[in-house]
Design an enzyme around this catalytic site. Structure first.
Site, mmCIF file in Angstrom:
data_model
loop_
_atom_site.group_PDB
_atom_site.id
_atom_site.type_symbol
_atom_site.label_atom_id
_atom_site.label_comp_id
_atom_site.label_asym_id
_atom_site.label_seq_id
_atom_site.Cartn_x
_atom_site.Cartn_y
_atom_site.Cartn_z
ATOM 1 N N LYS A 45 84.448 3.547 -50.800
ATOM 2 C CA LYS A 45 83.791 4.813 -50.441
ATOM 3 C C LYS A 45 84.478 6.026 -51.047
ATOM 4 O O LYS A 45 84.497 7.104 -50.448
ATOM 5 C CB LYS A 45 83.697 4.952 -48.911
ATOM 6 C CG LYS A 45 82.937 3.808 -48.263
ATOM 7 C CD LYS A 45 82.943 3.865 -46.759
ATOM 8 C CE LYS A 45 82.238 2.634 -46.191
ATOM 9 N NZ LYS A 45 82.274 2.588 -44.727
ATOM 10 N N GLU A 101 63.412 13.402 -49.907
ATOM 11 C CA GLU A 101 63.309 14.221 -51.112
ATOM 12 C C GLU A 101 61.968 13.997 -51.790
ATOM 13 O O GLU A 101 61.667 12.883 -52.247
ATOM 14 C CB GLU A 101 64.444 13.903 -52.091
ATOM 15 C CG GLU A 101 64.371 14.730 -53.370
ATOM 16 C CD GLU A 101 65.442 14.399 -54.371
ATOM 17 O OE1 GLU A 101 65.376 14.899 -55.502
ATOM 18 O OE2 GLU A 101 66.362 13.631 -54.021
ATOM 19 N N ASP A 109 75.374 0.145 -46.230
ATOM 20 C CA ASP A 109 76.241 1.233 -45.796
ATOM 21 C C ASP A 109 76.004 2.431 -46.720
ATOM 22 O O ASP A 109 76.385 2.385 -47.894
ATOM 23 C CB ASP A 109 77.705 0.792 -45.871
ATOM 24 C CG ASP A 109 78.649 1.810 -45.244
ATOM 25 O OD1 ASP A 109 78.259 2.979 -45.102
ATOM 26 O OD2 ASP A 109 79.782 1.423 -44.908
ATOM 27 N N HIS A 159 58.378 19.204 -59.093
ATOM 28 C CA HIS A 159 58.927 19.495 -57.768
ATOM 29 C C HIS A 159 58.080 20.522 -57.031
ATOM 30 O O HIS A 159 57.952 20.452 -55.803
ATOM 31 C CB HIS A 159 60.372 19.981 -57.897
ATOM 32 C CG HIS A 159 61.365 18.856 -57.958
ATOM 33 N ND1 HIS A 159 61.879 18.272 -56.834
ATOM 34 C CD2 HIS A 159 61.911 18.193 -59.005
ATOM 35 C CE1 HIS A 159 62.718 17.300 -57.169
ATOM 36 N NE2 HIS A 159 62.753 17.238 -58.493
#
Length: 590
Positions: free
Chosen positions: A401, A269, A477, A575
């Site tokens: 998660k 990104e 993770d 951006h």
């Protein structure tokens, strides 16, 4: 999904038939097989009966057993000969039935999946291949890297009328070509290439080519060479066909608790690293940030079922009784020298009981460690509660998660709060906004806006951006970004309204510096950059706790910068500048 079985080839049938015929001929040249078997059976049992009676008589008359007569000698010889024949006949027959299946066929017979690398993408392949055994697999030479596979239309499924040409073949060494064809046909399981070839890199290259032929899709652009596949064998990734390249940038220095850290961030990104870097600068020139570790404990919550709700409540009271804690802790802590039970929190749903175990795990993230300890306790409880039925080692009360209120309230992993006071001139000159604007935006966006949206643990601007980038760079993770990104960002004016106090509170940062992906070369290098590589020898768990505070400090920098960009109306402009492709670097610099 259809389960395909590879039928034994006709040539194999001929070989086996010939072997059986040869065995039959050896016997039938003298006597028919059934008469020969009957003869030796009769001899075996007759002489055995004769010898048993003779030895019984000798015992009665006190005659030494080793004193044998000629008749007894002949009987012993006949017994041994008949036993050898019978063992040989039935042993050879049993061995022949086992030898009919090679190792690959045995694995395929037990495997319910379709052959090949990916059951979801398989087609019946018309490619014939030579039958390969473990010893016949080539041991050297790799795929020719100079030849590339062109894009080709996908293969049609079996049964379709029109035949679509297969992908253009690539140049392979004869040995590798043989293995690829075996994988495509299903005679050699794709998942067994590493163990059979003994070369992880070569296995990945062969599997990659097999996937291309099976799917009809090119994998050009996915690199396969230049990666240590042995380092992931059995612990990080199964059936590899290459690796994905993710650029790693650095933000900083982040001045946290009096020390400077250069923070690696793996992301695709644009603007993310630059924005975090600007936040780090604002914190640095304002004197740095400080952090506090509030709690450190990984959780696992099994679910068990009892005959009644009353019985489930009895188990709950037993687990929560302080008098039983020491016994349970001893049983739990046997799983590891680092695992130390902290608390057990129970919840009941009918006759089902959820037990949330929390324990310290040293420098490891600790999921496997706490699971082993929980299993020890469950086995221990079966003695006093034999009617307890273990439904699952994880009952989602952990909660792993998944965005869950229990993690937001009770915490999971490392709970950290990080704060900084940003001076007014820094807010104006570096962040290009005002203290007033930031406080108002934070209240309306991060607090009120998130409440309107019904957010769970998402009272922040983009904490997950920074958490994910650091997690990927350091071998954590990535899926645990879900609860690790729980964060509430607070901003208020201090020092008579001139300066900005900003803080992030993160109750569920789940990180480790040993185990999993942390040992891979690239990820290990990023951990080393932060000074938290491996386990701490002086104080077990210190490295993972420090990593958690660095994550929180980086989130603080990212929150500060993004909120400032939004308050100043610079978000879209930034951006457009950093997240748009441009070959002319001078334009970006300008």
């Amino acid at each position: 999904m259809d389960v395909r079985r590879r039928s034994i080839s006709a040539s194999g049938d001929r070989v086996k038939t010939q072997k059986l015929n040869n065995n039959d001929n050896l016997t039938t040249t003298v006597l028919p097989l059934y008469l020969t078997n009957a003869l030796f059976f009769g001899v075996f049992f007759s002489v055995a009966y004769f010898l048993l009676h003779r030895w019984r008589d000798k015992i009665r008359t006190a005659t030494p057993l080793h004193a044998v007569t000629p008749a007894e000698t002949a009987a012993i010889f006949s017994l041994v000969a008949s036993a050898i024949y019978l063992l040989g006949f039935f042993g050879v027959a049993s061995r022949a039935s086992l030898d009919e299946l090679s190792d690959e066929e045995t694995v395929l017979r037990e495997d319910s999946r379709a052959p090949g690398p990916c059951p979801a993408a398989l087609h019946d392949s018309p490619v014939s291949t030579k039958k390969l055994s473990q010893n016949s697999l080539p041991r050297s030479k790799s795929v020719d890297k100079s030849v590339e596979l062109s894009n080709a239309p996908p293969l049609k499924a079996a049964g379709e009328a029109a035949a679509v040409p297969a992908p253009a073949p690539i140049s392979l060494s004869p040995e590798d070509e043989e293995v690829v064809e075996a994988v495509v046909s299903g005679s050699v399981p794709s998942y067994a290439l590493e163990s059979r070839l003994g070369e992880c890199g070569r296995a990945a290259a062969i599997r990659r080519e097999a996937v291309q032929r099976l799917t009809g899709r090119s994998l050009e652009g996915l690199p396969v060479q230049g990666f240590d596949y042995e380092s992931i064998l059995g612990q990080c990734c199964e059936m590899p066909i290459g690796f994905v390249q993710i650029p790693v940038g650095v933000a900083g220095p982040l001045l946290l608790d009096g020390k400077e850290y250069t923070v690696p961030m793996a992301t695709t990104e644009g603007c993310l690293v630059a924005s975090t870097n600007r936040g780090c600068k604002a914190i640095f020139v304002s004197g740095g940030a400080s952090s506090v570790l509030l709690r450190d404990g990984m959780t696992r919550a099994p679910v068990v079922r009892l005959p009644s709700a009353q019985r489930a409540a009895q188990l709950k009271f037993f687990l929560e009784d302080p008098l039983n804690y020491d016994s349970l802790a001893v049983v739990f802590n046997k799983s590891s020298r680092f695992a130390r039970l902290q608390t057990i929190q129970c919840a009941i749903a009918g006759k089902n009981l959820y037990m949330r175990f929390r324990c310290s795990t040293g420098d490891a993230m600790g999921m496997n460690m706490v699971s082993k300890g929980v299993q020890n306790v469950l086995d221990f409880l079966q003695t006093d509660f034999p009617d307890m039925e273990v439904i699952g080692i994880s009952g989602n009360f952990c909660s792993d998660k998944k965005a869950a209120a229990v993690n937001w309230i009770e915490g999971r992993g490392k709970s950290v709060v990080c704060e900084a006071v940003i001076k007014e001139e820094v807010v104006n000159k570096v962040l290009k906004t005002t203290v007033e604007a930031l406080v108002e935006l934070n209240m309306l966006k991060n607090l009120t806006g998130s409440a309107v949206a019904g957010a769970l643990g998402g009272f922040n601007a983009h904490a997950s951006n920074i958490v994910s980038a650091i997690y990927i760079a350091t071998g954590q993770d990535p899926a645990q970004n879900v609860e690790s990104s729980h964060c509430i960002t607070m901003m208020e004016a201090v020092n008579d309204g001139k300066d900005l106090h900003v803080s992030v509170t993160m109750p569920s940062i789940e990180v480790g510096t040993v185990g999993g992906g942390t040992q891979l070369a690239s990820q290990s290098a990023c951990l080393n950059l932060l000074g938290v590589k491996g386990a701490s020898k002086e104080s077990p768990g210190a490295n993972s706790r420090l990593l958690a505070t660095i994550v929180a400090g980086s989130v603080l920098a990212g929150e500060l910068s993004l909120m400032s960009a939004i308050a100043a109306g610079q978000l879209v402009k930034s951006h457009m500048k950093y997240n748009r492709s441009s070959r002319d670097i001078s334009k970006i610099v300008a």
